[in-house]
Design a protein around this motif. Structure first.
Motif, PDB file in Angstrom:
ATOM      1  N   PHE A   1      -6.779  -1.751  -1.560  1.00 39.54           N
ATOM      2  CA  PHE A   1      -5.471  -1.216  -0.872  1.00 39.54           C
ATOM      3  C   PHE A   1      -4.541  -1.048  -2.025  1.00 39.54           C
ATOM      4  CE2 PHE A   1      -6.598  -4.252   2.826  1.00 39.54           C
ATOM      5  CZ  PHE A   1      -7.004  -2.979   3.794  1.00 39.54           C
TER       6      PHE A   1
ATOM      7  N   GLU B   1      -5.449   6.898   4.189  1.00 37.72           N
ATOM      8  CA  GLU B   1      -5.524   5.566   3.556  1.00 37.72           C
ATOM      9  C   GLU B   1      -5.594   5.783   2.142  1.00 37.72           C
ATOM     10  OE1 GLU B   1      -5.158   2.633   2.990  1.00 37.72           O
ATOM     11  OE2 GLU B   1      -6.546   1.529   4.206  1.00 37.72           O
ATOM     12  N   THR B   2      -5.153   4.827   1.217  1.00 37.07           N
ATOM     13  CA  THR B   2      -5.199   4.875   0.063  1.00 37.07           C
ATOM     14  C   THR B   2      -6.715   4.872  -0.527  1.00 37.07           C
ATOM     15  OG1 THR B   2      -4.552   3.784  -2.157  1.00 37.07           O
ATOM     16  CG2 THR B   2      -4.809   2.419  -0.205  1.00 37.07           C
TER      17      THR B   2
ATOM     18  N   ARG C   1      -3.797  -3.287  -3.704  1.00 38.35           N
ATOM     19  CA  ARG C   1      -2.876  -4.731  -3.593  1.00 38.35           C
ATOM     20  C   ARG C   1      -2.784  -5.101  -5.319  1.00 38.35           C
ATOM     21  NH1 ARG C   1      -4.818  -8.241   1.211  1.00 38.35           N
ATOM     22  NH2 ARG C   1      -7.055  -7.657   0.296  1.00 38.35           N
TER      23      ARG C   1
ATOM     24  N   ARG D   1       0.864  -1.209  -0.163  1.00 40.29           N
ATOM     25  CA  ARG D   1      -0.001   0.220   0.080  1.00 40.29           C
ATOM     26  C   ARG D   1       0.758   1.258   0.068  1.00 40.29           C
ATOM     27  NH1 ARG D   1      -4.488  -0.053   4.636  1.00 40.29           N
ATOM     28  NH2 ARG D   1      -2.662  -1.202   5.747  1.00 40.29           N
TER      29      ARG D   1
END
Ligand SMILES: NC(=O)c1ccc[n+]([C@@H]2O[C@H](COP(=O)([O-])OP(=O)(O)OC[C@H]3O[C@@H](n4cnc5c(N)ncnc54)[C@H](OP(=O)(O)O)[C@@H]3O)[C@@H](O)[C@H]2O)c1
Ligand SMILES: NC(=O)c1ccc[n+]([C@@H]2O[C@H](COP(=O)([O-])OP(=O)(O)OC[C@H]3O[C@@H](n4cnc5c(N)ncnc54)[C@H](OP(=O)(O)O)[C@@H]3O)[C@@H](O)[C@H]2O)c1
Lengths: 301, 301
Positions: free
Chosen positions: B296, B290-291, B298, A298
């Motif tokens: 995420f 937070e992204t 990912r 992330r």
């Protein structure tokens, strides 16, 4: 591979299937049904369907493969609606996160000569709607098929080939076992995530703005699962009630024993559990089901 | 900014601080202490310290800033060890995840003329050891400082400048409040994650290999927190016992009410909670913690 495929529901999973079919040239024509004109227009604009229909019955006419991609609570009514319009020899499948209830709700409506093989891709994100999908969602992930005893072997083989072409690995499983396995690997994790986010937001001793500010300590991870679609998840819990309650009982039992370890300052019990769980992640990474990068790879938000 | 900085403990946080100090040219010399020769050698090889010491007492001699970066259970003994060697005017701080116990354990050992200001960066990953650190770990994240009533304002200002130069935003907080806020934003999330991974691995009805195979349904997210260092987390729970038990009580209460909603098929209650929690993630993303990327950001494992 299929002449015409009908997607009923054009959200995250429906749109990802559309994109994956385009990528693999799997379908001659993709027809999509959604309730709202907005969703149908987005699907046409994004190009993952060729034609949009207002009703599911319209969309399934002449389709070789019909895939239900709506919340599981809608399946009974949708099956009743499409039944008269299904082409002989067609395969009907779904992507619902519960399988016993789906068989109960769809099975009785399937006409003779149509093949029903329920399915569930173990892949997703917290986002929903037609813009959320992408072609590689299923790559390297498992799709579970739960054919009933009377299922046609040829239909099962064709559906296996379909998911393989979409990038997935296929596992055949008993529907009851599916619901038990998914209760622990997916449904309980979502329930726990929804719960802790609710708890954190309703404390009197800590403000919501403190929770948000200092969420990088671990809390923010849970907000991902807890941002998933409310209708989809309401339907999952209502339709996999027994297995979820069973797993929740086990979770609570273990949590109470962990609580005792903290209360009685049993450092060894804590250390032993924390060392053991570390290995589980390693195995998931080795099985190719998780990124090996720290913090999910992330990037700072 | 500082002539000589001593890092006691060269794991994830110690090494990240070393790299961040290099990046910002914050320290004239960085001296590091770790128990094992292996860790000291790795730190020298990676270049985030200039000199390695076997003991903490050796490392703090002549240092303007001393940062304890070991598990919080080690702080009392370490403070006793370094006290006689601390230079007059030096600042002693720490990065421990609990603050009341740290003040209790370190405070009494600090000699007159040395300034003690406890701290805690709300940033980390599940990995540990000297290879795990990186310079941008603290960028955009909060560091909480919990000075006691007698703290020197000048030392607090210098430490604030230090963390800002390391990329962090600084918040000053009462230590008791810190421990309550972190119990919900970090400690309870880790406890829940450790617990569910333990539960999943010890079922009789579902095998561990099934759990691993189908973990992409949500479970794998929890394994990240549950892969964190066992010693560090044992010490956190032993030292923030009351606040963690308090938050755990709230969590369990809410979970039981959610369990009842499932048992009595109260779809509306489920839908309402699930819609509410969705917003919390949005706010965390807007706060830059937070992204915004799905899953995420990912990449497939
Ligand atoms: N999300 C996941 O991670 C995931 C993973 C595996 C399986 N699944 C399963 O996949 C299915 C779809 O989930 P999703 O995430 O794709 O949902 P989604 O993004 O919320 O999309 C749902 C779609 O279904 C349509 N729809 C909703 N209610 C309907 C109704 N009553 N009649 C007709 N159409 C209706 C919606 O149409 P409008 O846009 O017009 O409202 C939308 O196109 C669910 O059964 C879920 O259990 C989800
Ligand atoms: N990890 C996080 O996400 C995070 C975030 C914020 C704050 N913190 C806090 O930061 C501190 C360090 O955590 P970390 O993640 O950096 O840990 P870590 O990666 O496990 O590193 C711990 C370091 O402490 C040393 N150490 C351990 N026990 C010791 C002892 N008894 N005496 C002397 N040295 C000892 C180790 O030396 P050897 O390598 O030689 O064994 C190692 O260098 C903890 O207090 C933790 O609460 C952690």
């Amino acid at each position: 591979m299929f002449g015409r495929v009908a997607l009923i529901g054009l959200g995250l999973i429906g749109s990802s299937l559309g994109h994956a079919m385009r990528r693999g040239s799997i379908a001659g024509e993709i027809v999509g049904a959604a309730r709202t004109a907005e969703t149908r227009e987005a699907a046409l604009r994004l190009g993952f369907i060729d034609r949009g229909c207002k009703t599911a019955a319209e969309a399934v006419a002449g389709a070789d493969l019909v895939i239900l991609c709506t919340p599981v609570g809608t399946y009974g009514a949708l099956a009743a609606e499409i039944a008269p319009a299904l082409a002989p020899g067609a395969i009907v499948t779904d992507v619902g996160s519960v399988k016993m209830s789906v068989i109960r709700d769809i099975g009785p409506h399937i006409p003779k000569g149509v093949h029903f093989v329920p399915g569930h891709p173990i892949a997703g994100t917290e986002q929903s709607g037609p813009e959320a999908g992408f072609a590689h969602l299923f790559d390297g992930r498992w799709t579970i098929l739960t054919p009933t005893a009377v299922a046609d072997p040829d239909a099962l083989a064709r559906l296996t080939a379909f998911w393989t072409a979409c990038g997935a690995k296929v596992e055949v499983m008993d529907p009851e076992r599916h619901d038990m396995v998914l209760a622990i690997t997916s449904h309980l994790p979502h329930l726990i995530a929804y719960n802790i986010v609710g708890t954190a937001a309703h404390l009197e001793t800590v403000t919501e703005s403190e929770v948000i500010k200092f969420s990088a300590g671990g809390f923010r991870d849970f907000t991902r699962l807890a941002a998933s679609d409310p209708t989809m998840w309401r339907d999952v819990f209502l339709n996999n009630r027994e297995a979820v309650l069973e797993m929740l009982g086990r979770f609570t039992e273990d949590l109470i024993s962990l609580q005792r370890a903290i209360r009685y300052r049993d450092g060894q019990a804590l250390y032993d559990l924390f060392s053991y769980t570390r290995q589980v992640r390693r195995e998931i990474i080795e099985a190719g089901q998780e990124t090996p990068l720290a913090d999910f790879g992330r990037h700072p938000g």
